[in-house]
Scaffold this active site. Structure first.
Site, PDB file in Angstrom:
ATOM      1  N   SER A 133       0.838  -1.202   0.000  1.00  0.00           N
ATOM      2  CA  SER A 133       0.000   0.000   0.000  1.00  0.00           C
ATOM      3  C   SER A 133       0.868   1.245   0.000  1.00  0.00           C
ATOM      4  O   SER A 133       1.989   1.232   0.521  1.00  0.00           O
ATOM      5  CB  SER A 133      -0.910   0.017   1.230  1.00  0.00           C
ATOM      6  OG  SER A 133      -1.618   1.243   1.328  1.00  0.00           O
ATOM      7  N   TYR A 146      -1.715  -0.573  10.424  1.00  0.00           N
ATOM      8  CA  TYR A 146      -1.859  -0.846   9.001  1.00  0.00           C
ATOM      9  C   TYR A 146      -0.707  -0.238   8.212  1.00  0.00           C
ATOM     10  O   TYR A 146      -0.053  -0.926   7.409  1.00  0.00           O
ATOM     11  CB  TYR A 146      -3.187  -0.307   8.489  1.00  0.00           C
ATOM     12  CG  TYR A 146      -3.388  -0.537   7.009  1.00  0.00           C
ATOM     13  CD1 TYR A 146      -3.732  -1.786   6.518  1.00  0.00           C
ATOM     14  CD2 TYR A 146      -3.203   0.496   6.096  1.00  0.00           C
ATOM     15  CE1 TYR A 146      -3.900  -2.016   5.161  1.00  0.00           C
ATOM     16  CE2 TYR A 146      -3.372   0.281   4.735  1.00  0.00           C
ATOM     17  CZ  TYR A 146      -3.719  -0.974   4.269  1.00  0.00           C
ATOM     18  OH  TYR A 146      -3.873  -1.199   2.937  1.00  0.00           O
TER      19      TYR A 146
END
Length: 249
Positions: A133, A146
């Protein structure tokens, strides 16, 4: 016949990418924690899909992955699309632990197993692909575990790339770094900047895999944003408001 193994193929990007490769006539090994969607995938492409119910956080995950690769008859590409993440500004420890177990411990266990397959099969010029990501570029206060776990994934891929080079293993590494994509991981009540649909993202991911790109920030808007992010000093970044907003009713 070419073969690809996809972890996280029950929904979202993993499921959509599995359908693309099966449509191309590839043999696809599909894994996920939920067997129902995998069974539906196999029924849609008879003879092309081998499935395995794998929870990547469990200690038996590497053994189940090895068994799937054997039943598939080997693999040319391993794609790791299994992951989780939530905004967690309250730092709920259960959410943080689940995220880190999935995106770090599970990530390492599965990619290590794939790496060792290619190490043991020098006749294959393999490819190890993982969806990380753009969140791994900087630490995001709304999603600490995350963003940190995605940075872990990217760094881990770099380490595996170096190891492959040191050992003379014919292995391409591809790090896919998307921005926000409309999958079930996102809160439907929130508004996300530069949100991509799965239909938009998947062809870009496939193109990056086909070209054996090393790092692919798959949307040009996110590419330029990340370029700017990298230039922001830490003392300014910690004052930056990086968050999503609620949709207006």
């Amino acid at each position: 016949m070419k073969k690809i193994v996809i972890a996280g193929a029950s929904s979202g990007l993993g499921n959509a990418i599995a359908r693309v490769y099966a449509s191309r006539g590839w043999r696809v090994g599909a894994t996920a924690r939920r067997s129902g969607p995998l069974d539906n995938l196999a029924a849609e492409f008879p003879g092309l899909i081998e499935t395995a119910e794998i929870d990547i956080t469990r200690t038996d995950a590497p053994f189940r992955l090895k068994d799937l690769i054997t039943r598939l008859g080997g693999m040319d590409i391993y794609l790791h699309a299994a992951g989780t993440g939530k905004q967690n500004p309250t730092l709920n420890t259960d959410i943080e632990r689940t995220t880190l177990m999935t995106n770090c411990v599970g990530f390492a266990a599965m990619t290590d197993t794939a790496f060792n397959y290619f190490r043991d099969h020098p006749e294959v010029h393999g490819q190890l692909v993982a969806i990380t990501s753009v969140a791994g570029t900087k630490g995001l206060g709304m999603a600490a575990s995350y963003s940190a776990s995605k940075r872990f994934g990217s760094t881990y891929l770099t380490a595996l790339e170096q190891l492959a080079h040191l050992e003379g293993i014919k292995l391409s590494i591809t790090d896919i770094r998307p921005g926000f994509i409309a999958t079930e991981l996102l809160n439907p009540d929130n508004r996300y900047p530069m949100l991509m649909t799965t239909e938009h993202a998947v062809p870009l991911i496939i193109k990056a895999i086909d070209r054996r790109r090393r790092i692919a920030i798959i949307d040009s808007r996110w590419h330029w944003l990340v370029t700017v992010w990298k230039m922001i000093p830490r003392c300014m970044w910690v004052r930056f408001k990086a968050t999503t907003s609620k949709k207006q009713s």
